[in-house]
Structure formats: structure tokens, C-alpha cells
Scaffold this motif. Structure first.
Motif, PDB file in Angstrom:
ATOM      1  N   ASP A 108      26.011  11.843 -26.910  1.00 52.44           N
ATOM      2  CA  ASP A 108      25.616  12.165 -25.549  1.00 52.44           C
ATOM      3  C   ASP A 108      25.082  10.908 -24.871  1.00 52.44           C
ATOM      4  O   ASP A 108      24.355  10.120 -25.498  1.00 52.44           O
ATOM      5  N   ARG A 115      29.225  13.228 -22.398  1.00 47.42           N
ATOM      6  CA  ARG A 115      29.336  13.142 -23.845  1.00 47.42           C
ATOM      7  C   ARG A 115      30.581  12.290 -24.048  1.00 47.42           C
ATOM      8  O   ARG A 115      31.606  12.512 -23.394  1.00 47.42           O
ATOM      9  N   ILE A 133      28.502  16.431 -18.729  1.00 46.81           N
ATOM     10  CA  ILE A 133      27.419  17.312 -19.229  1.00 46.81           C
ATOM     11  C   ILE A 133      26.370  17.501 -18.150  1.00 46.81           C
ATOM     12  O   ILE A 133      26.315  16.809 -17.187  1.00 46.81           O
TER      13      ILE A 133
END
Length: 133
Positions: A108, A115, A133
Motif C-alpha cells: 500500500d 496499492r 485505494i
């Protein structure tokens, strides 16, 4: 095969010696504009990138001018493909099953909202995959 939910070419990276000089060329010749600039990493992984897109087309695939600060640029002709995918983990599994390899495992990067993982195809070409994300 895992559901990849419409992977799309998201960006192309040109790895260069001088990001400002090369960006200036593409800006003057093709009219790209800087969206953002990234400096990250340490040692041999320290890099700088200028993330650009065509003027007025922020949703178009991105051209990224990238330089590794502490290592020489590769010879001209090598590019890094980037795909935006629904699941980095599913694509990594599919790549390995198809004979590719993992160059850098998924991680991440919340500071960039993604990610990310780096794969190599069956001939060793680098592919960066990102999941928002």
C-alpha cells in the motif's frame, strides 16, 4: 482466471537521466502538462517522477517521466507499462500462474492513494500495476 474488472492501460513511464529536460520536450512537442511530481525512495530505489497528461484530458492515460536518482538511466527503448486494476493481488496471482514473476510484491502507498506491485512478463519486461485505494 480471476475477475480483473476492466483493467486499462493507465500510464506509460519513460525512465530517463533528466526528468525536467525530457518533460520539457514532451510539453513543448505534444502539449502535456504536469499533474504532479513525486520524489520517493532511498539508495538505489530513490526516484523522481513528473506525472503528466494531455492538456484538457485529465482522464487520458498518463505519461510519466521517471529518473532513478542514484543509478544510470537504461538505454533508450525500454519503457515501463502501467495498468490500473481492480485488485493488485488477483493480478499478481494471475501473472505468476501465466509464467510471469513478481519484481516487487504488493504494498500500500496511501500517500499516493494506491496499492502497487511490479511484475515482469514472460520475457522480463517491467509492468507496474496499481489499484486505487
Amino acid at each position: 482466471m480471476p475477475e480483473l474488472s476492466l483493467p486499462r492501460l493507465g500510464f506509460t513511464k519513460i525512465i530517463v537521466a533528466d526528468v525536467d529536460r525530457v518533460f520539457d520536450f514532451y510539453a513543448r512537442v505534444l502539449g502535456v502538462e504536469e499533474r504532479s511530481r513525486v520524489r520517493t525512495g532511498a539508495g538505489d530505489e530513490a526516484l523522481e517522477e513528473i506525472i503528466s497528461h494531455p492538456v484538457g484530458h485529465a482522464d487520458a492515460p498518463t505519461l510519466i517521466i521517471k529518473s532513478y536518482i542514484n543509478r544510470p538511466a537504461p538505454p533508450p527503448g525500454e519503457l515501463q507499462l502501467g495498468f490500473q486494476v481492480a485488485s493488485v493481488d488477483d493480478v499478481v496471482a494471475a501473472a505468476v500462474a501465466a509464467g510471469g514473476s513478481v519484481a516487487k510484491p504488493p504494498r500500500d502507498a496511501p500517500e499516493h492513494g494506491v496499492r502497487v506491485a511490479f511484475l515482469k512478463d514472460v520475457e522480463g519486461h517491467m509492468i507496474e500495476i496499481v489499484q486505487l485505494i
